[in-house]
Scaffold this active site. Structure first.
Site, short mmCIF file in Angstrom:
data_model
loop_
_atom_site.label_atom_id
_atom_site.label_comp_id
_atom_site.label_asym_id
_atom_site.label_seq_id
_atom_site.Cartn_x
_atom_site.Cartn_y
_atom_site.Cartn_z
N ASP A 175 19.24 -35.15 8.54
CA ASP A 175 19.50 -36.05 9.65
C ASP A 175 18.16 -36.75 9.97
O ASP A 175 17.11 -36.34 9.47
CB ASP A 175 20.00 -35.21 10.84
CG ASP A 175 20.07 -35.98 12.12
OD1 ASP A 175 20.70 -37.05 12.14
OD2 ASP A 175 19.47 -35.53 13.12
N ASP A 222 17.22 -38.80 13.55
CA ASP A 222 16.80 -38.69 14.96
C ASP A 222 16.73 -37.24 15.40
O ASP A 222 17.69 -36.49 15.28
CB ASP A 222 17.78 -39.44 15.87
CG ASP A 222 17.63 -40.95 15.76
OD1 ASP A 222 16.49 -41.43 15.68
OD2 ASP A 222 18.66 -41.65 15.74
N GLU A 273 28.42 -34.82 24.18
CA GLU A 273 27.96 -34.52 22.81
C GLU A 273 27.38 -33.11 22.71
O GLU A 273 27.62 -32.40 21.73
CB GLU A 273 26.91 -35.55 22.39
CG GLU A 273 26.38 -35.33 20.98
CD GLU A 273 25.13 -36.17 20.69
OE1 GLU A 273 24.14 -35.59 20.22
OE2 GLU A 273 25.16 -37.38 20.92
#
Length: 289
Positions: free
Chosen positions: A38, A40, A85
């Site tokens: 990933d 960020d 989230e």
């Protein structure tokens, strides 16, 4: 065991299993390894001097390319959807439509700003975006040993590439799968290309990019780096996988999320702003050369 894995920030549910995976990968050879990461808050820092660092979207949102009204609207979206989230009490299925809603609304707002392509480099330069300490060693070492690095991001590919470019580590072994901007012939943002990639559909993104994985069929050993439970599916497009070592950065809400990370990742790095552990593993897999 690699010395760096005994740091206080390193947590493992099953150290023995980690050791076994590492030994199997060493035996297979570094030419069978690929890294899937990933971007960020995984390759970039989560915080610096106690202050949150910028994600790809934030770099744009905080820049001069966006009107103050738009900034306010984007901030409202963040305050609405980010708590969802990271809410460990909600299922991924429940979060999914809300994440799509968030990204879609954010992208629509950005398109209205008529951002010019040639201004992105300036926005990144002025943002103070920071890759994690040790990034130079990781990127350079992977390139030196011809180990592919696939970066999977729900961020903005154009910004992400610019960050790596300005850091001087955008080597030919790096491939990015992300949300890319679509500019018209005069270089003005008009839309975003293709399917939306968000935090919980990286599996579909992985499966849609099987062409990339086909080329890497001789690399069935995967080192996966992520900072959310949604990142765990990034390697699902790899056929005939032999070994996978999953390293998770736990940056935020540590007490609430630690158990679910330990259940999902082989190694959990708690509030660690460096790439020291991935680097130590890379050096180990390449015989410290």
């Amino acid at each position: 065991m690699i010395p760096q894995l005994t740091n206080s920030s390193v947590c493992m549910r099953d150290p023995q299993r980690v050791q076994e995976i590492l030994e199997a990968m060493v035996k297979a050879g570094s030419n069978t390894v690929q890294v899937i990461s990933d971007f960020d808050m995984t390759l970039t820092r989560f915080a610096y001097n106690g202050k949150r660092c910028l994600t790809c979207h934030n770099i744009l949102n905080n820049s001069k390319l966006i009107s103050n009204d738009c900034k306010e609207e984007l901030k409202e979206l963040l305050n609405t959807y980010y708590p969802i989230e990271i809410d460990s009490s909600q299922s991924t299925a429940d979060k999914l439509p809300l994440m799509v809603e968030w990204w879609t609304k954010a992208h629509e707002l950005l398109v209205q700003q008529e951002i010019k392509k040639d201004q992105l480099a300036i926005a990144v330069r002025e943002s103070g975006a920071m890759l994690r300490d040790g990034y130079q060693l990781l990127f350079d070492h992977l390139y030196k040993h011809s180990i592919p690095l696939l970066i999977f991001s729900a961020g903005i590919g154009d910004i992400l590439e610019e960050v790596i470019q300005q850091a001087g580590v955008f080597h030919p072994n790096v491939k990015v799968i992300s949300n890319y901007m679509d500019f018209d012939e005069s270089g003005v943002l008009r839309a975003f290309k293709g399917e939306l990639i968000h935090i919980y559909n990286k599996r579909e993104g992985a499966l849609l990019n099987t062409g990339h994985f086909q080329e890497l069929r001789t690399r069935p050993n995967v080192l996966l780096l992520g900072d959310s439970l949604g990142d765990l599916t990034m390697a699902d497009g790899v056929q005939d996988m032999e070994n996978i070592l999953k390293i998770g950065f736990l940056n935020d809400e540590v007490d609430e999320r630690k158990q679910s990370y330990l259940d999902s990742y082989d190694i959990v790095l708690v509030k660690d702003e460096t790439l020291e552990v991935p680097n130590a593993i890379m050096l180990y897999l390449t015989g410290n050369k």
